[in-house]
Each structure stands twice: as structure tokens, then as C-alpha cells.
Enzyme design. Sequence first.
Site, mmCIF file in Angstrom:
data_model
loop_
_atom_site.group_PDB
_atom_site.id
_atom_site.type_symbol
_atom_site.label_atom_id
_atom_site.label_comp_id
_atom_site.label_asym_id
_atom_site.label_seq_id
_atom_site.Cartn_x
_atom_site.Cartn_y
_atom_site.Cartn_z
ATOM 1 N N ILE A 75 31.899 110.911 67.035
ATOM 2 C CA ILE A 75 33.281 110.796 66.470
ATOM 3 C C ILE A 75 34.317 111.104 67.475
ATOM 4 C CG2 ILE A 75 33.701 113.097 65.844
ATOM 5 C CD1 ILE A 75 34.503 111.803 62.878
ATOM 6 N N GLY A 106 28.765 122.446 66.696
ATOM 7 C CA GLY A 106 28.617 121.046 66.211
ATOM 8 C C GLY A 106 29.651 120.102 66.461
ATOM 9 N N VAL A 107 30.255 119.542 65.241
ATOM 10 C CA VAL A 107 31.300 118.387 65.996
ATOM 11 C C VAL A 107 32.625 118.995 66.187
ATOM 12 C CG1 VAL A 107 32.047 118.352 63.263
ATOM 13 C CG2 VAL A 107 32.086 116.341 64.886
ATOM 14 N N ASP A 108 32.971 120.194 65.616
ATOM 15 C CA ASP A 108 34.012 120.821 65.744
ATOM 16 C C ASP A 108 34.162 121.249 67.376
ATOM 17 O OD1 ASP A 108 36.384 122.565 65.676
ATOM 18 O OD2 ASP A 108 35.285 123.999 64.450
ATOM 19 N N GLY A 168 25.613 120.000 58.631
ATOM 20 C CA GLY A 168 24.955 120.324 59.817
ATOM 21 C C GLY A 168 24.706 121.842 59.527
ATOM 22 N N TYR A 190 26.418 124.077 57.881
ATOM 23 C CA TYR A 190 26.469 124.329 56.746
ATOM 24 C C TYR A 190 25.528 124.026 55.553
ATOM 25 C CZ TYR A 190 31.066 126.699 57.792
ATOM 26 O OH TYR A 190 32.085 127.248 58.267
HETATM 27 P P1 ADP Z 1 29.362 121.765 59.208
HETATM 28 O O1 ADP Z 1 29.534 123.007 59.589
HETATM 29 O O2 ADP Z 1 30.335 121.223 58.320
HETATM 30 O O3 ADP Z 1 28.094 121.515 58.357
HETATM 31 P P2 ADP Z 1 28.371 120.713 61.608
HETATM 32 O O4 ADP Z 1 29.252 120.086 63.000
HETATM 33 O O5 ADP Z 1 27.365 121.729 61.975
HETATM 34 O O6 ADP Z 1 29.433 120.900 60.690
HETATM 35 O O7 ADP Z 1 27.635 119.153 61.214
HETATM 36 C C1 ADP Z 1 28.507 118.254 60.560
HETATM 37 C C2 ADP Z 1 27.839 116.808 61.012
HETATM 38 O O8 ADP Z 1 28.542 116.402 62.300
HETATM 39 C C3 ADP Z 1 26.348 117.003 61.000
HETATM 40 O O9 ADP Z 1 25.873 115.760 60.549
HETATM 41 C C4 ADP Z 1 26.116 116.785 62.476
HETATM 42 O O10 ADP Z 1 25.163 115.989 63.118
HETATM 43 C C5 ADP Z 1 27.549 115.885 62.922
HETATM 44 N N1 ADP Z 1 27.958 116.058 64.383
HETATM 45 C C6 ADP Z 1 27.930 116.808 65.306
HETATM 46 N N2 ADP Z 1 28.296 116.297 66.433
HETATM 47 C C7 ADP Z 1 28.946 115.292 66.207
HETATM 48 C C8 ADP Z 1 29.777 114.256 66.879
HETATM 49 N N3 ADP Z 1 30.013 114.243 68.282
HETATM 50 N N4 ADP Z 1 30.064 113.174 66.045
HETATM 51 C C9 ADP Z 1 29.656 112.888 65.119
HETATM 52 N N5 ADP Z 1 29.337 113.755 64.186
HETATM 53 C C10 ADP Z 1 28.644 114.987 64.923
#
Ligand code: ADP
Length: 194
Positions: free
Chosen positions: A26, A47-49, A134, A136
Site C-alpha cells: 500500500i 505491520g502496515v502501520d 494481521g 488484530y
Molecule cells: P491490524 O493490527 O489491523 O491487524 P496489521 O498491519 O497487522 O494490522 O495487518 C493488516 C493487514 O495489512 C494484514 O493483512 C497485513 O498482511 C497487511 N499488510 C502488512 N504490510 C502491508 C503493506 N505494506 N501493504 C499492504 N498491506 C500490508
Amino acid sequence: MSLFFQGETMEVMIGGAKLELVEGDITRQDVDAIVNAANSSLLGGGGVDGAIHRAGGPRILEECRQLGGCPAGEARLTTGGNLKARYVIHTVGPIYQGGGQREAQLLTSCYRESLKLATAKGLNSVAFPAISTGAYGYPLAEAARIALKTVMDYLVQHPQIKLVRFVLFGAAAYEAYEQALRELLRVFPGAREQ
Ligand code: ADP
């Protein structure tokens, strides 16, 4: 994973808006706003954050500090720092605890509140990750159905949004979304695959 990898895609028209599924990262999306699956402190996480803050630089975190956190189901806006996207919409998904803690309502609210912020800012294109699936722990198939249904309902009512792209990280997430979208297409009036 290669940073340049982008695999499968699927496109659907909902009225005049395009709904896309892509497998990818993303942080690399060239849209008006990307959505961050943040935690309620808004002060960064894994993760994505973590990926969004790394790619976007320190300015996003500075703006987040001014916001004083965000409850689950709500959303907050910052600029996009060094990202291609002009804005980041930070939303806090529910932690999945078996389904009896209003998780579905909260996840629905994440998507709706994020799109409401985009509409209020006059934005036309938004990219979402698979919120809560992810760390959560939200089951992917059910999270995909909620995400897609909520966005499709919103697009029907808000023609200003022209593009919503779900950016799925890895084949398992992409496939869950594709299957959920194919099921919804059978029952959703006016949606058609491109
Ligand atoms: P949450 O705490 O809301 O579960 P996470 O970041 O752990 O958030 O995961 C949410 C989703 O984002 C998961 O499906 C994970 O695989 C995905 N994710 C992690 N990195 C990226 C990225 N760079 N781009 C898109 N999705 C991502």
C-alpha cells in the site's frame, strides 16, 4: 517479498466508480489517500502501520502526535509525508475476540468513517489494506466480505469517489478478497466485472 512485486488484480465497476483488488504494497500506491490500519495511540506500530511510517517519513508521526489517539471504529487524517499519496487516513480496527464484541460493527465503521473523511476532503481515490486481519486477528474471509460490502454500499451513495483499491499483502489475502468479491457480485445490483 520484492518491493516492486505486484501480482494479481481484479476490477469491478460500481456505477461510475472502480473497485480494484490488487496484490501489493500500500505504501507505493498513487492515490489521493491511503488508509492505515493503526492502533489507538496513533503513535506507530508493526505491520502496515510500520511500513507506512517508514515510507512516509517522520512528518506523519508528528501530525499523529497532535491527534491524541483514535478509538476503534473511527478515523483521522494526516498528510502523506513523503508518500505518493497526498493523505493518510488512520483508522483503528477492532481486535478480534471471537465475534461477540461488536467486531463486525467496528470493522464496518472503519471503512465507512475512512471514506467519509475522504469525501469531506473532496478526494477521489482511496487505497485500503485488509484492516484488522494481521496482528488484530480478524478472520480473513469474513473481514473481506465486510470490507467489500461496506465500500460497495458507500460508492453507490457517494459518486464523488471514483476509485477504491484494496491492496492485499500476499496471495492468501488477495484470494480471500477475490472470492468474497465474486460472491458479492452475484447479489449486488449494478456491479459488474471489467
Ligand atoms: P491490524 O493490527 O489491523 O491487524 P496489521 O498491519 O497487522 O494490522 O495487518 C493488516 C493487514 O495489512 C494484514 O493483512 C497485513 O498482511 C497487511 N499488510 C502488512 N504490510 C502491508 C503493506 N505494506 N501493504 C499492504 N498491506 C500490508
